[in-house]
Design a protein around this motif. Structure first.
Motif, PDB file in Angstrom:
ATOM      1  N   GLN A   1       0.806  -1.210   0.000  1.00  0.00           N
ATOM      2  CA  GLN A   1       0.000   0.000   0.000  1.00  0.00           C
ATOM      3  C   GLN A   1       0.841   1.263   0.000  1.00  0.00           C
ATOM      4  O   GLN A   1       0.454   2.273  -0.577  1.00  0.00           O
ATOM      5  CB  GLN A   1      -0.926  -0.003   1.210  1.00  0.00           C
ATOM      6  CG  GLN A   1      -2.364  -0.032   0.779  1.00  0.00           C
ATOM      7  CD  GLN A   1      -3.243  -0.587   1.858  1.00  0.00           C
ATOM      8  OE1 GLN A   1      -2.956  -0.444   3.046  1.00  0.00           O
ATOM      9  NE2 GLN A   1      -4.308  -1.217   1.467  1.00  0.00           N
TER      10      GLN A   1
ATOM     11  N   GLU B   1       1.594   1.805  -3.562  1.00  0.00           N
ATOM     12  CA  GLU B   1       0.395   2.273  -4.268  1.00  0.00           C
ATOM     13  C   GLU B   1       0.173   3.758  -3.992  1.00  0.00           C
ATOM     14  O   GLU B   1      -0.099   4.540  -4.900  1.00  0.00           O
ATOM     15  CB  GLU B   1      -0.837   1.498  -3.795  1.00  0.00           C
ATOM     16  CG  GLU B   1      -0.894   0.060  -4.244  1.00  0.00           C
ATOM     17  CD  GLU B   1      -1.998  -0.708  -3.519  1.00  0.00           C
ATOM     18  OE1 GLU B   1      -2.882  -0.078  -2.924  1.00  0.00           O
ATOM     19  OE2 GLU B   1      -1.958  -1.949  -3.545  1.00  0.00           O
TER      20      GLU B   1
ATOM     21  N   ILE C   1      -7.072   3.066  -9.047  1.00  0.00           N
ATOM     22  CA  ILE C   1      -6.476   2.267  -7.973  1.00  0.00           C
ATOM     23  C   ILE C   1      -5.980   0.939  -8.526  1.00  0.00           C
ATOM     24  O   ILE C   1      -4.902   0.451  -8.154  1.00  0.00           O
ATOM     25  CB  ILE C   1      -7.484   2.067  -6.818  1.00  0.00           C
ATOM     26  CG1 ILE C   1      -7.701   3.381  -6.083  1.00  0.00           C
ATOM     27  CG2 ILE C   1      -6.998   1.002  -5.845  1.00  0.00           C
ATOM     28  CD1 ILE C   1      -8.789   3.332  -5.046  1.00  0.00           C
TER      29      ILE C   1
ATOM     30  N   ARG D   1      -2.181  -0.238  -8.254  1.00  0.00           N
ATOM     31  CA  ARG D   1      -1.976  -1.501  -7.550  1.00  0.00           C
ATOM     32  C   ARG D   1      -1.155  -2.458  -8.420  1.00  0.00           C
ATOM     33  O   ARG D   1      -0.216  -3.104  -7.945  1.00  0.00           O
ATOM     34  CB  ARG D   1      -3.342  -2.112  -7.205  1.00  0.00           C
ATOM     35  CG  ARG D   1      -3.264  -3.325  -6.335  1.00  0.00           C
ATOM     36  CD  ARG D   1      -4.562  -3.557  -5.611  1.00  0.00           C
ATOM     37  NE  ARG D   1      -4.721  -2.630  -4.493  1.00  0.00           N
ATOM     38  CZ  ARG D   1      -5.766  -2.628  -3.687  1.00  0.00           C
ATOM     39  NH1 ARG D   1      -6.760  -3.467  -3.887  1.00  0.00           N
ATOM     40  NH2 ARG D   1      -5.825  -1.780  -2.690  1.00  0.00           N
TER      41      ARG D   1
END
Lengths: 508, 509
Positions: free
Chosen positions: A346, A349, A497, A501
């Protein structure tokens, strides 16, 4: 070269071809600035399509999902250059940055008699360097990409060669840039000397043993790590290695400043991702502390100094330093999390998300400054913005939108970027979570100087209220694109996203 | 289910936005059309909010008319709106006062009407959204959306010192709300870590039955508290309020006092108490003390204010102190009184700001010392002003009385000392209000007002139209507080049940 190699390198080749086409066209029909812009913009748009088609993207978004393409794969299948989801994402971003920069430049350069073709060609060469960095998996290729990126950058900074400030900024940029490149090269040499490999995968393999405790961290390697950290800190303009930024930003022609504040910065983050996240990931426990401190100092100092600036370009320069700090929080979230955890991914990301959002809003803000300065003689002092909301409603609304996004007010794109970074930092916990709190306090402090521009635009009268700010066609188009991207991002968050990702997974 | 199938909550929330977008397309010269569009949008939102009453069942626990659409599935974030009695009452308050404020703006706002009305309608979207959002991320977005239009309204159309006031307002609120964002993300992460999935991590209905770790509760409550306490505003975080009120244009002050201050109190009741009940218990004594200080301090400072708007602003600090006292005393009458007091304060203080605006329109001054003897030249104005002055000090038969009385009743049940202190302040509030009224309305016509001559006219029909509904509401809620109390009884019980029996430590950090 195999078909695989060509597919992997095609976007890069096309950018270089486009740069040369620009030069050739300018030789045949000199001085046709609009034509050059149109050529560059259409060419870059076409290249974006090519990138999206050639490169792997998450299923459901990309046209040809796949594992990616390697150039010159070695025995373990790792090439010196890879077109994976991260490369695709960053290439799209870089080409788009070039496209917006080309759109914004013409209305500024033409009235000043600065040649458009040279600007465009130099910009494209720089972008090809950034694209090389995005996929490089070899220390030498990384360095090559870096130099290909920054050398045209020095030229662009000193592009208004009769302007003393521009030359001063360019010389500072050049001297400190070369210095930091040398430091970085030293670091690379030490890493190479210790690990015996220039391949990213090879380095990571050797360092995994160090991390596992079977070998100790040799002083030479520690030295190399320190030199590498210093080198990249210069490139992303992290405090205390930021001193070249304000002068280079203020002196450069405004469209160049816009490009410099996003292009080289994001490309330097690409370098960090390939170098630190891929090659040096096994040692991340050794460098996470440095990143946390750099992030904290960078965002805080950048914001504090920006508060006192009366020149918009300088103010945005310092604010871009603060944004570097926010990006570093994403990196810290990666580095602080245990290997293989969700929080680790994360962090990356969030970093990807933030750099993309930052590119749009910061380029947009600089484009507004450059549109305002279309008439030579208009300074970039904050006073130039007085009464802008009335004199040029579109420009006023666009600038307000970009500034709100830079603060991170929902529902602009900047808010989602900040929220992503904070979420990742909170997930990682510990000192990195404290960084998230510091980041929010910084965002509130930053609101003060960003909103000051809004105060000038809407709450003060212009000395000459009748004076409008005519917008050229290209500037108008660029402003609308970046404003729409900033304002309406909330409707495309899910595919976005997915893309970041995919890019993050490609690295891990 | 007369209106089933209509996403009424979305209609209420975004009707003003549609109006704002339409206005943006109209050239600024056509001011008549722009005004008409703005008023229509506000009235549509108002009618739609009344339509919510049709299918509302006060006897059902939980949320009604829930609308739920996945938005960012990667993190379980949803577009989720829902309604209970508390939000219903506050939404109707918002739509009513927004429509009135827009009508009240038509006279005083002299420049850039188009931008003004666009800002105002976007402000209304944010306010309604806060009261309806059931997803914490969505709630935060609405919460922050409120900030920008208010910043512009104070900063562009405000008084002489508007830029200072508006920056202070934004920076204060931003510090609080950004820390709340960290807390929201931290609770979501804690939920995700415990359940292994992001699904529902921002969903209030899931989170409130979750039971967070006490350590996290304490910190997260602190962050929420800061955001909400600044908005209420609670002593000592109130200093932005007098500045913002004094500089804001009339309609801005009305919305600020009537609705925006309620966001903080609503946040406490809706989110802070049910999500972090244990931390709320730990924090409550300190908050009660702060509330008492606010009640006394606001009243004393109001007593010495030379400026009409500042006086009303400080009286707000005092009145909102009653609201936070009623919330954190954790007692049924107290909480019911607090919510009723939120509505009353919205109606009465909103009306007082409108009336101060009326006098300011004519005199371009708000200094109490320059006023005097308004009863003779403007009898209607004096009568209505007197009515709301009495309502504000809590005269029985008017709505202000019931709310304060219930809060005091609830407080007495738990802490007679606190109740005694708070009751004493009612005398103070009578003092500053009546003294102000006496100086402004009674006696000889002051030289300053005499100098205005025939400019000193009584209220115009438009101005009367703006305050008449508020007169009606004040009387109706004074005589029949059950109109509100029946709606909020069930949610009040639910909130208190959560606080009384907190789920503790069901999950990890």
């Amino acid at each position: 070269m195999s078909q695989n190699d060509i597919l992997a390198l095609l976007p890069l080749i096309l950018v270089v071809v486009l740069a040369m086409a620009v030069i050739v066209v300018d030789m045949i029909v000199p001085g046709r600035d609009q034509l050059i812009s149109a050529l560059a913009v259409t060419g870059l748009a076409a290249i974006m399509v090519v990138v999206a088609v050639c490169g792997p993207l998450p299923a459901g978004i990309g046209l040809l999902p796949g594992a990616g393409h390697q150039v010159f794969p070695d025995a373990v299948g790792a090439g010196v250059y890879v077109r994976d989801q991260m490369t695709t994402f960053l290439d799209l971003l870089f080409v788009f940055i070039a496209l917006l920069s080309a759109l914004f430049a013409v209305d500024y350069l033409k009235p000043r008699g600065l040649p458009m073709a040279e600007f465009t060609a130099t910009l494209l060469f720089a972008i090809s360097g950034a694209m090389l960095l995005a996929g490089a998996r070899d220390l030498l290729i990384l360095f090559l990409g870096l130099e290909l990126l920054v050398l045209p950058g020095y030229m662009l900074a000193g592009y208004a060669k009769r302007d003393g400030l521009s030359t001063e900024g360019a010389v500072k940029y050049f001297l400190l840039g070369s210095f930091s490149s040398a430091i970085l090269l030293f670091g690379l040499a030490l890493v190479l000397g210790y690990t015996g490999s220039t391949r990213v995968a090879g380095v990571a393999g050797v360092l995994a043993d160090v991390a596992a405790g079977s070998t100790t961290l040799a002083p030479g390697l520690a030295m190399g790590l320190a030199l590498l950290t210093t080198g990249v800190a210069f490139k992303i303009a992290a405090v205390p290695f930021h001193y070249w930024t304000p002068d280079a930003y203020q002196g450069s022609p405004t469209p160049v400043t816009g490009y410099l504040s996003v292009g080289p910065k994001i490309a330097a983050f690409a370098l960090i991702l390939r170098l630190f996240v891929e090659a040096l990931a096994p040692l991340k426990a050794d460098w996470v502390g440095a990143v946390i401190i750099l992030a904290a100092v960078t965002m805080t100092l950048g914001n504090l100094v920006a508060i006192g600036q009366d020149n918009i370009k300088r103010m945005l320069g310092y604010s871009s330093i603060a944004h570097t700090g926010y990006m570093l929080v994403g990196l810290a979230a990666f580095a602080g999390a245990p290997a293989g955890s969700v929080a680790e991914q994360q962090g990356l990301e969030a970093l990807f998300f933030y750099v993309a959002v930052y590119a749009f809003m910061n380029l947009g803000a600089f484009a507004c400054v450059s549109a305002l300065q279309r008439r030579p003689g208009v300074t970039s002092q904050i006073g130039s913005f007085a009464g802008l909301g009335r004199r040029a409603p579109l420009l006023g609304v666009a600038m307000t939108l970009f500034l709100l996004s830079l603060i991170g007010i929902p529902p602009t794109a900047g808010f989602f970027g900040k929220a992503y970074v904070i979420l990742a930092a909170v997930n990682t916990g510990g000192w990195v979570a404290a960084l998230a709190v510091l980041m929010t306090l910084n965002a509130a402090a930053a609101a003060f100087y960003y909103l000051r521009v809004v105060v000038y635009m809407y709450m003060r009268e212009a000395p000459d209220p009748a004076q409008g700010v005519p917008l050229g066609l290209f500037t108008r188009a660029g402003l609308i694109i970046s404003a729409v991207a900033t304002a309406l991002s909330l409707f495309v968050l899910t595919p976005f996203i997915d893309i970041v990702r995919g890019a993050a997974q490609a690295l891990l | 289910m007369v209106l089933s199938g209509v996403p009424l909550l979305t209609v209420v929330t975004f009707a003003p936005l549609v109006g704002a977008l339409l206005i943006a397309l109209v050239p600024r010269q056509r001011e008549g059309l722009i005004r008409w569009l703005a008023l229509t949008a506000a009235v549509v939102a108002f009618v739609a909010s009344l339509a919510l009453l049709v299918d509302f069942r006060p006897d059902i626990a939980g949320f009604q008319a829930v609308e739920e659409v996945a938005w960012i599935p990667a993190f379980g974030i949803e577009y989720k709106l829902g309604l209970d009695g508390i939000s219903l009452v506050l939404v109707i308050l918002t739509t009513t006062l927004s429509a009135i404020s827009i009508l009240a703006s038509f006279g005083p706002i002299k420049s850039r009407m188009k931008e003004y009305l666009i800002s105002f309608l976007i402000l209304e979207v944010g306010l309604i959204g806060v009261f309806l959002a059931l997803d914490l991320f969505l709630f935060y977005i609405f919460w922050e959306i409120v900030l920008v239009p208010m910043y512009l309204i104070i900063g562009i159309w405000g008084g002489a010192n508007r830029i200072y006031a508006t920056l202070k307002f934004v920076l204060y609120t931003l510090v609080g709300s950004l820390l709340m964002l960290v807390a929201i993300l931290a609770t979501a992460f804690s939920f995700q870590a415990a359940t292994g999935s992001w699904a529902g991590a921002f969903d209030f209905e899931q989170l409130r039955t979750f039971g967070f770790d006490p350590g996290l509760q304490f910190l997260a409550f602190g962050a929420f508290f800061l955001a909400f306490a600044i908005k209420v505003p609670m002593f000592p975080l109130h200093t932005w309020l007098p500045d913002a009120h004094v500089e804001a244009p009339t309609a801005g002050s009305v919305i600020l006092a009537a609705v925006m201050l309620k966001l903080g109190a609503y946040g406490f009741i809706r989110f802070a108490l049910p999500l972090f009940p244990q931390a709320a218990q730990e924090w409550a004594p300190a908050i009660i003390v702060l509330s008492l200080i606010a009640i006394i301090y606001g009243a004393i400072v109001a007593l010495v204010q030379p400026d009409l708007k500042k006086l009303v602003a400080y009286s707000s600090v005092s009145h909102m102190g009653f609201v936070t006292l009623g919330i954190f005393i954790f007692q049924e009458q107290g909480l019911q009184g607090a919510i009723l007091q939120m509505v009353n304060h919205g109606v009465i203080t909103g009306a007082l700001f409108l009336l101060v605006g009326v006098i300011y329109e004519r005199t371009h001054d708000r200094a109490i010392a320059k006023m005097g003897g308004l009863a003779a030249p403007t009898p209607v104005y004096a009568a209505i002003f007197g009515f709301f002055m009495l309502a504000s000090l809590g005269l029985p038969g008017m709505s202000g009385f019931v709310g304060e009385f219930l809060v005091l009743l609830g407080t007495f049940d738990v802490s007679p000392i606190a109740a005694a202190i708070a009751t004493f302040v009612i005398i103070l509030s009578a003092a500053y209000l009546m003294w102000m009224f006496q100086r402004v309305v009674f006696g000889e016509l002051s030289d300053f007002l005499r100098g205005l001559g025939h400019h000193l006219t009584d209220m115009t029909p438009r101005e009367l139209l703006t305050v008449t509904p508020l007169v009606g509401l004040t009387l109706a809620l004074g005589v029949a507080p059950g109109l509100v109390l029946d709606l909020i009884a069930m949610p009040v019980t639910e909130v208190l049940a959560r606080v009384a029996a907190p789920l503790v430590g069901a999950a990890g950090p």
